[in-house]
Design an enzyme around this catalytic site. Structure first.
Site, PDB file in Angstrom:
ATOM      1  N   HIS A   9      -0.152  14.066  29.315  1.00  0.00           N
ATOM      2  CA  HIS A   9       1.200  14.647  29.269  1.00  0.00           C
ATOM      3  C   HIS A   9       2.242  13.577  28.964  1.00  0.00           C
ATOM      4  O   HIS A   9       3.398  13.699  29.347  1.00  0.00           O
ATOM      5  CB  HIS A   9       1.526  15.335  30.599  1.00  0.00           C
ATOM      6  N   TYR A  51      -1.818  17.842  22.938  1.00  0.00           N
ATOM      7  CA  TYR A  51      -2.729  18.924  22.571  1.00  0.00           C
ATOM      8  C   TYR A  51      -2.718  19.225  21.078  1.00  0.00           C
ATOM      9  O   TYR A  51      -3.460  20.087  20.612  1.00  0.00           O
ATOM     10  CB  TYR A  51      -2.375  20.190  23.357  1.00  0.00           C
ATOM     11  N   ILE A  52      -1.903  18.500  20.341  1.00  0.00           N
ATOM     12  CA  ILE A  52      -1.861  18.745  18.891  1.00  0.00           C
ATOM     13  C   ILE A  52      -3.153  18.300  18.219  1.00  0.00           C
ATOM     14  O   ILE A  52      -3.470  18.726  17.111  1.00  0.00           O
ATOM     15  CB  ILE A  52      -0.643  18.047  18.261  1.00  0.00           C
ATOM     16  N   GLU A  79       1.963  29.033  23.637  1.00  0.00           N
ATOM     17  CA  GLU A  79       1.554  29.223  25.024  1.00  0.00           C
ATOM     18  C   GLU A  79       2.784  29.176  25.934  1.00  0.00           C
ATOM     19  O   GLU A  79       3.494  28.181  25.955  1.00  0.00           O
ATOM     20  CB  GLU A  79       0.550  28.138  25.407  1.00  0.00           C
ATOM     21  N   GLN A 137       2.293  23.269  23.181  1.00  0.00           N
ATOM     22  CA  GLN A 137       2.976  23.036  24.451  1.00  0.00           C
ATOM     23  C   GLN A 137       3.248  21.566  24.745  1.00  0.00           C
ATOM     24  O   GLN A 137       4.338  21.200  25.171  1.00  0.00           O
ATOM     25  CB  GLN A 137       2.166  23.660  25.592  1.00  0.00           C
TER      26      GLN A 137
END
Length: 803
Positions: free
Chosen positions: A592, A551-552, A494, A547
Site C-alpha cells: 500500500h 495492484y496495477i 472496486e 484501488q
C-alpha cells in the site's frame, strides 16, 4: 464475389446454393493464402508467418452473423473471417507478411505487426471518429495469448451502456445497444487467467458477447490434457450455463467441419446476444491445424501418425467439399475449376505485393548507387566506398536497412573530406532517415493539434473568502462537474460505486448519476482495464479505477500490450482514450505504498503518466484529459485525501497542463526535482536548509510522461548549477529517468558545477509502520543531508562536514 452476410432465414434455396459456393471459394482462398504465405517465409521473403488454416468453416459462419456496428476482438487465426467480410484481401495479407510500411497497401498496421493481426480503421484522417455503426469493426489484434479477452469485455459493455444511458450522443457508435462483440480464442489459450477473468466478469455483467473457442486439441505442441480440466473447455465452464433461475451464459458446442450446424449455431448465438444481452460461448471442436502452429515449427514433430491421418481426413475444407458433392449442389469439375482459378488469383496477388514492396526500395537503391559512384570518384578512400557500392549492387532485393547501412557506412570513409558529391550523399542520407524513421516510430502519441500537450492551462480560481476543505472534496466535486459536463463519461472500480471509493473521492455520485455511470466491480484489475479499453474504443469516456497503485501489476499486461501501444500499432487508425485512476506513494505497508514509477514509465510508453502532488492538480489533470483523446494513468497521492486545500470555484474547468513542470519554491543554490507525495518532504527540507544558508529551488515534475517539454528545469539548473532528483522509487528507477531527461535531453550537463545526483527509496519494498516508512523511503533528514553534502563538497569551509 458477393460477401454480404445472409442467413438461412432470409434466402431462397437457390440463394443458399450460391452462398455455399461463395463460402467455398473464400475457404479455398484463405487456405491458399496460408499455404503460399508459409512458403514466402521459408524462402526468406517474410520473417514469420502464422495463419488460419483449419479454422475456415466456423469463421465463415461467424461472418454470416456479424453485422454493421459489431466488433471483433480476436486472435491471429481469423483470416477467413476477415476475407469473408471483405475486410482484407490476399494482396494486403502478403503486404502484411513483407512488412510494407505503406498504410494504403498494408492497412492493418503499415508493417508494424506480424501478418495475421487484423484491424479496421475507426478514425478519419484528422483523428475524428468514423461512423462505426455503418461498418464492420475489428479491434486491433495483439500476439499475446488471451490478451484480446479483457478488451472484448469492454467492447460488449459499451452496447450495454448505450442501451441504458440517457443523454449520450451515440450517433457514430451504437444503434440502441444492438451491437455484439465477437471474441475468438484458441482452446489452449483458455488456460490463461485473462480468459477466465473475462468469462466471469461478462457473466456477472450480462453483456452482448459471443466467444468462439477454436479447439484443435493442441496448444503449439502441447495436447489439451495439459491445458484444460476434463480436456473439454465447454464442459469445464458448464457451471456458467444459464438456468431459468439464474443468469449466466448460453453455451453451444458444434463440430468445426459441420457447415449447416455451424451456420445455425452462429445465428442462434447472434440472436441471443443481440436481443437478450446474454453472453454466449461457442465451443468449436474437431478442428485441425494443417501447417502446425506457425512457420517456425512443424506439427509432424509432435503429432503421431494416427493423429495426422485423422486431421487429413477431417480437415474442414475437405469435409465441406465432400458435403457439397454429396448434396449435389455442384460437380467435382466445377470445384476443381474454382480451386485452380483461386490458386492463380493468390499467386498473382503474391507477385504484385512483392513487386510493390520492392519497387520503392529498388528506386532508392538506384539513386544511392549513383551517388556512391560519384562520391567514390572524388574521395581519397575510393576503394572502400566502391566496395560499399558493389555490396549494395549485389543485393537484388534490398530492404530499407540495406540502404541505411550502405549510405551511413560510406560517410565514414569521407570524414575530413569536403566536396559537392559528399554533400549530396550526406543530404540523401539525412533525408532518407528523416523520411523513414517515422514509418516505424510515428503515432505513439497524438502529436496533432488535438493532442493532450496542446490543451491550454487554465488555473484554478479562488473566491475572496478562502474555503479550505479536504483534498478528496475537491476531487469529488470536480467529478460531479465532469459527469454533468460529459454525458458519455463514467467511472468504475472496486468500491467506486456505493461507498464512493475508499477515500470518498466519489462520495454520493452513484446515487446522483446511477449505477451504470458510477459502478462497483469485482476484485479483478485486468478486466477493469479491459472494460475501459473496449468502451473507450467505442466512443465512451471511461475512468477505470485501480484501488491501489501496487495492484496495477495485475493489469500491466493489458496496459502495455493493448492500451499503450494501440495508436502506434494501428498507425493511428484506432484509439482508446482511457483514463486510469489510482492512488499510490507513501502510506504504510509493502503493498500500500507503491511507487514503481520506473516500471510504469518504461512499460507504458504511449500513455501519459501523471503524478499530481495534491487533489487540485489531480482534478485539473482529469479536466485536461477529457478535452483530448489519449490514454493516461493518474496517480493520486494516497496520503493527501484528508489534507486541507483551497477549493477552487471553477471546478470542472481548470486544467493542469501536461508536460509542464511547476516551480514551488525559488532558490539559487541547488535545483531539487521531485513529484507526488515526496514533494511535501522536499519542501520541508528546503525550509530547514534555509536555516543553514542553503537556498534550494524546488520543482514539481507533475507529469512524468512526458516530462518538462518546455525545458524549464534546464533554466533552473543554469541558475543554480547543481541538481538533485528525489523520489520514492527504487534506485535507478524514475529518478534515473528524470536525471537522463534533464542531463542528456535538456543538456543541463553543460551548466553543472557539481555532479548531478539522485535520492531514492531503498532497493526493497517499504516495511510496515511509521518506522518502516521512515527507514525505507526518503525522509526530510535524508534530503537535508544529501543537499548539505553536495554543498559541503563545493565549499567545506562554509558547510563543514555534518556527520
Amino acid at each position: 464475389m458477393d460477401t454480404s452476410p445472409k442467413t438461412s432465414n432470409d434466402i431462397t434455396f437457390d440463394d443458399f446454393k450460391t452462398q455455399i459456393i461463395s463460402d467455398y471459394k473464400i475457404a479455398v482462398l484463405s487456405r491458399t493464402v496460408s499455404l503460399l504465405g508459409r512458403k514466402e517465409v521459408l524462402t526468406g521473403k517474410a520473417k514469420f508467418g502464422i495463419f488460419g488454416d483449419g479454422k475456415e468453416l466456423p469463421q465463415l459462419a461467424m461472418a454470416r452473423s456479424f453485422k454493421d456496428g459489431d466488433f471483433r476482438s480476436g486472435y491471429y487465426r481469423d483470416q477467413t473471417f476477415m476475407l469473408a467480410l471483405g475486410l482484407t484481401n490476399p494482396k494486403e495479407m502478403f503486404h502484411g507478411l513483407y512488412a510494407t510500411t505503406d498504410i494504403e497497401k498494408e492497412p492493418m498496421s503499415a508493417g508494424r505487426q506480424m501478418g495475421g493481426h487484423y484491424v479496421t480503421h475507426s478514425l478519419n484522417e484528422d483523428g475524428s471518429w468514423k461512423n462505426l455503426t455503418e461498418q464492420k469493426n475489428s479491434s486491433a489484434d495483439i500476439s499475446c495469448t488471451a490478451g484480446q479477452m479483457p478488451r472484448l469485455l469492454g467492447l460488449a459493455q459499451a452496447s450495454q451502456m448505450y442501451r441504458n444511458l440517457e443523454g449520450v450522443d451515440a450517433t457514430n457508435f451504437s444503434n440502441k445497444g444492438n451491437e455484439v462483440a465477437w471474441g475468438t480464442i484458441g482452446n489452449a489459450s483458455t488456460s490463461e487467467g485473462m480468459f477466465l477473468e473475462t468469462i466471469n466478469a461478462a457473466g456477472v455483467l450480462q453483456v452482448p458477447m459471443v466467444i468462439s473457442i477454436w479447439d484443435d486439441d493442441y496448444g503449439i505442441s502441447v495436447p489439451a490434457e495439459y491445458h484444460t480440466t476434463k480436456e473439454d473447455i465447454s464442459e469445464m465452464l458448464s457451471g456458467f450455463k444459464r438456468t431459468e433461475e439464474k443468469e449466466g451464459y448460453e453455451i453451444l458446442k458444434v463440430k468445426g467441419w459441420d457447415y449447416t450446424a455451424l451456420m445455425h449455431a452462429y445465428e442462434n448465438a447472434s440472436d441471443i446476444a443481440r436481443d437478450e444481452h446474454v453472453p454466449v460461448i461457442i465451443h468449436v471442436t474437431e478442428l485441425t491445424q494443417p501447417q502446425g502452429h506457425s512457420s517456425s515449427g512443424s506439427h509432424e514433430r509432435y503429432k503421431d501418425a494416427e493423429r495426422l491421418e485423422w486431421e487429413k481426413e477431417n480437415d474442414c475444407n475437405k469435409r465441406f467439399r465432400e458435403w457439397i458433392l454429396e448434396t449435389g449442389i455442384t460437380t467435382d469439375e466445377e470445384l476443381k475449376a474454382i480451386e485452380k482459378n483461386i490458386v492463380r488469383e493468390v499467386r498473382s496477388a503474391k507477385r504484385e505485393a512483392w513487386s510493390e514492396y520492392l519497387e520503392e526500395h529498388k528506386a532508392l537503391k538506384k539513386e544511392l548507387v549513383q551517388l556512391l559512384d560519384k562520391t567514390s570518384a572524388k574521395s581519397q578512400n575510393k576503394n572502400f566506398i566502391a566496395k560499399v557500392k558493389n555490396d549494395l549492387i549485389a543485393i537484388e532485393e534490398p530492404v530499407k536497412k540495406d540502404l541505411a547501412v550502405s549510405s551511413r557506412k560510406a560517410l565514414r570513409y569521407l570524414i575530413g573530406e569536403s566536396f559537392s558529391e559528399k554533400q549530396e550523399l550526406l543530404n540523401w542520407t539525412n533525408s532518407f532517415l528523416k523520411e523513414t524513421q517515422p514509418k516505424y516510430s510515428a503515432n505513439l502519441y497524438n502529436d496533432g493539434p488535438t493532442g493532450a500537450k496542446n490543451v491550454a492551462e487554465i488555473k484554478p480560481v479562488y473566491a475572496d473568502t478562502i474555503e479550505n476543505v479536504d483534498g478528496r472534496v475537491i476531487l469529488r466535486d470536480n467529478f460531479d462537474k465532469i459527469f454533468e459536463k460529459y454525458p458519455n463519461s463514467l467511472v468504475f472500480g472496486e468500491d467506486s460505486g456505493a461507498i464512493g471509493d475508499v477515500n470518498q473521492g466519489l462520495e454520493g455520485l452513484q446515487k446522483k448519476y446511477g449505477k451504470f455511470r458510477v459502478a462497483d466491480t469485482g476484485i479483478r484489475e485486468t478486466t477493469i482495464i479491459g472494460q475501459g479499453t473496449g468502451m473507450a474504443m467505442r466512443g465512451l469516456r471511461p475512468i477505470a479505477e485501480i484501488q491501489y497503485l501496487d495492484y496495477i501489476f495485475y493489469a500491466l499486461a493489458t496496459l502495455t500490450d493493448d492500451v499503450a501501444c494501440l495508436r502506434y500499432r494501428t498507425f493511428g487508425k484506432q484509439k482508446a482514450p482511457l483514463i486510469v485512476r489510482t492512488r499510490g506513494h507513501r502510506l504504510e505497508g509493502i503493498w500500500h505504498s507503491g511507487s514503481p514509477m520506473g516500471t510504469l514509465i518504461h512499460s507504458l510508453r504511449g500513455m501519459y503518466i501523471l503524478s499530481p502532488r495534491n487533489m487540485t492538480q489531480a482534478a485539473g489533470f482529469y479536466n485536461t484529459l477529457l478535452k483530448t483523446d489519449e490514454p493516461a494513468l493518474v496517480i493520486e497521492s494516497l496520503n493527501g485525501y484528508r489534507l486541507k486545500e483551497r477549493k477552487p470555484v471553477n471546478l470542472g474547468e481548470f486544467c493542469t497542463p501536461i508536460g509542464k513542470v511547476e516551480t514551488l519554491k525559488h532558490g539559487s543554490d541547488i535545483t531539487l526535482v521531485s513529484y507526488g507525495s515526496t514533494l511535501r518532504i522536499v519542501l520541508k527540507a528546503a525550509e530547514e536548509l534555509k536555516e543553514v544558508g542553503i537556498d534550494a529551488e524546488v520543482i514539481d515534475a507533475q507529469t512524468l510522461l512526458p516530462f518538462d517539454i518546455h525545458h524549464d528545469t534546464l533554466e533552473s539548473v543554469k541558475k543554480t548549477n547543481r541538481l538533485l532528483v528525489i523520489d520514492e522509487d527504487v534506485p535507478g528507477g524514475c529518478s534515473a529517468y528524470l536525471l537522463r531527461e534533464i542531463i542528456e535531453n535538456q543538456g543541463a550537463y553543460a551548466y553543472l558545477d557539481s555532479a548531478p545526483q539522485t535520492l531514492s527509496a531503498q532497493p526493497h519494498r517499504p516495511a510496515y509502520g511509521t518506522d518502516g516508512d521512515y527507514f525505507s523511503k526518503p525522509n526530510t533528514e535524508d534530503v537535508f543531508e544529501k543537499v548539505y553534502a553536495i554543498m559541503n563538497e563545493l565549499d567545506p569551509e562554509s558547510f563543514p562536514k555534518l556527520r
